[in-house]
Design an enzyme around this catalytic site. Structure first.
Site: not given
Ligand code: PLP
Length: 421
Positions: A138, A208, A233-234, A380
C-alpha cells in the site's frame, strides 16, 4: 466449533436464491447481523474500506459526549478511566490478532504507527542500511518507509515482488515491512514463513494488518512477529478515521524505542519530568493525548466481536467467496478474478478486473450494491460475515452480472470520477 460451510456449496454452481436463504437459516453467525445498524436495501461490500456501524457505538459515544465530557468534565480521565482507554481497546484487538496480553495499544493512525514501528526497528539494527518492503505494498507503507529512511540518513528502501522477498533478505536488511493481505488483489503473504525468513537473516519484521485484523484469524505471537500495526476503521468497524493500533512483541518491549517519544508514552507523564523515560510495555508506543471520542467509538465497536470464533468467521467468508465467485464465473465470466481462489493464499476480499471497472462500480452503487474501485481496472468487494448474509451475496452477484451484461454502466454519469474513489 468447526463448521464446514463450503461443503454445502460443492457442486452447486447454479445455486438459487432459496438455497442461499437456506444457508442463512443454518448460519451460526446470522444473529450477529443484529449487532449492526445497516441502511435498508443496501448490500454493503466495502467493510474492507470502512466497516459498518455497530449498534453499540452511537449510545456509547453519546454517553461519552454528554455524560463523560459534558458532566464529568476533566475528572473523566480518572472517573471513566479515559487515560487507559488505549490499553483497554488494545486488549480487545490483541485477542483478534493472536497477540499476548498487554502487547497492543491503540494510538494515532496506521501511517503514523508504521513510522513508529519502523523507527523502533531501525534503532535495534543500527548497522543495517535496508528497509525491505513488497513492491506492491500500500502506498502509505512505502512512502513512510522512504520518509524514515531519508530522515534517518544512511538507510534506503529496497522493494521486491512477493516471490522475491526471501531472496532479498540479505544481511543488509534491518527491517522488513509487509502487509499480510494485499489491498488491491486480496492475496495473502505467509506470515509465519516470512517472519522466520526475516529472523534467519537477522532482520526484524513489521506486519501491517490493515486487511487482516477482524477479517481472519491472525497469530502474531505464534508467527513470532516483532511489530505489527493495523487499522481501526476497516474490519474493526471503528468508524471513519478511527485510531489505529500497534503491536510490540513482549521480548522487545523493554528495549524498543519509538521515534515519536511523547509525554503519554512516558513512564510517569504526570511527574512532568524533563527527561524522557519510556513507559514499560507497549504503552511506550503512545505519543500524545488519545482521541477519546473516536477511541470510544472503536472500543464499543470491538464488542461486535464478543464471543466470535474467528475460524468460524473465516469459514463463512470463504463460503461467501465461493458463492460470489462461482456465480460470476457462471454468469459474467468476462470479469477476471484477480484474487487467488485458494483460501490459504488470500484474505476475505474479492477483486475483479474489468476495463471500465470504475463505471461498473458506479452503476452498481446506484443499484445499492456498494463495493469500491482501485486503479487501474479493479473492483473490490469485502466479505464481512458479521453482517453479510448469503442472500446478500447472491443478490449482489446477480446485480453485478446484470450491470456488466446489460452495459448499464456505459453512461457519462457513471464515468464521472469522484474525489474519493
Ligand atoms: C488502509 C490502509 C492503511 C491506512 O493508513 P491510514 O494512516 O489509516 O490512512 C495503511 N496501510 C494499509 C495496507 C492499508 O490498507
Amino acid at each position: 466449533m468447526s463448521i464446514d460451510f463450503s461443503a454445502s456449496l460443492d457442486d452447486k454452481a447454479d445455486m438459487t436464491l432459496d438455497e442461499a436463504m437456506a444457508l442463512d437459516r443454518a448460519d451460526p453467525l446470522a444473529p450477529l447481523r443484529d449487532r449492526f445498524s445497516l441502511p435498508d436495501g443496501v448490500i454493503y461490500l466495502d467493510g474492507n474500506s470502512l466497516g459498518a456501524l455497530p449498534r453499540a457505538v452511537a449510545p456509547r459515544v453519546a454517553a461519552a459526549v454528554t455524560g463523560e465530557w459534558g458532566q464529568d468534565l476533566i475528572t473523566s480521565w480518572n472517573v471513566h478511566d479515559w487515560i487507559d482507554l488505549p490499553a483497554r481497546a488494545g486488549e480487545k484487538i490483541a485477542r483478534l490478532v493472536g497477540a499476548e496480553p498487554g502487547s497492543v495499544v491503540v494510538a494515532d493512525s496506521t501511517s503514523v504507527n508504521i513510522f513508529k514501528a519502523l523507527g523502533a526497528a531501525l534503532r535495534m539494527r543500527p548497522s543495517r542500511p535496508v528497509i525491505l518492503t513488497e513492491a506492491q505494498n500500500f502506498p502509505t507503507d512505502t512512502y513512510i518507509a522512504q520518509a524514515i529512511a531519508d530522515f534517518a540518513g544512511n538507510r534506503r528502501v529496497v522493494e521486491a515482488d512477493a516471490a522475491g522477498l526471501v531472496a532479498a533478505m540479505t544481511d543488509e536488511v534491518a527491517v522488513v515491512l509487509l502487509t499480510e493481505v494485499n489491498y488491491r488483489t486480496g492475496a495473502r503473504l505467509d506470515m509465519k514463513r516470512l517472519t522466520q525468513a526475516a529472523h534467519d537473516a537477522g532482520a526484524l519484521i513489521v506486519w501491517d494488518l490493515a486487511h487482516s485484523a477482524g477479517a481472519l484469524p491472525v497469530r502474531l505471537a505464534d508467527a513470532g512477529a516483532d511489530f505489527a500495526i493495523g487499522c481501526g476503521y476497516k474490519y474493526l468497524n471503528g468508524g471513519p478515521g478511527a485510531p489505529a493500533f500497534v503491536y510490540v512483541a513482549p521480548r522487545h518491549q523493554a528495549e524498543a524505542m519509538q521515534p515519536l517519544a511523547g509525554w503519554l508514552g512516558h513512564a510517569t507523564p504526570f511527574t512532568f519530568s524533563p527527561a524522557y523515560e519510556p513507559a514499560p510495555g507497549a504503552a511506550r508506543f503512545r505519543t500524545g493525548t488519545p482521541a477519546v471520542l473516536s477511541m470510544t467509538a472503536l472500543d464499543a465497536a470491538l464488542d461486535a466481536f464478543d464471543g466470535v470464533d474467528l475460524a468460524v468467521l473465516r469459514a463463512k467468508a470463504d463460503a461467501l467467496f465461493d458463492l460470489f465467485t462461482r456465480y460470476v464465473a457462471d454468469n459474467c465470466p468476462q470479469l477476471e478474478l484477480l484474487t487467488p481462489r485458494d483460501p490459504g493464499q488470500r484474505g476475505t476480499q474479492m477483486s475483479f478486473r474489468h476495463p471500465q471497472a470504475y463505471a461498473v462500480m458506479q452503476a452498481l452503487i446506484a443499484r445499492n450494491v456498494i463495493g469500491d474501485f482501485r486503479e487501474p481496472d479493479i473492483m473490490r468487494f469485502g466479505l464481512t460475515p458479521l453482517y453479510l448474509r448469503y442472500e446478500d451475496i447472491y443478490r449482489a452477484a446477480g446485480t453485478l452480472c446484470d450491470v456488466v451484461n446489460s452495459g448499464a454502466w456505459d453512461t457519462p454519469q457513471f464515468r464521472q470520477r469522484n474525489k474519493v474513489v
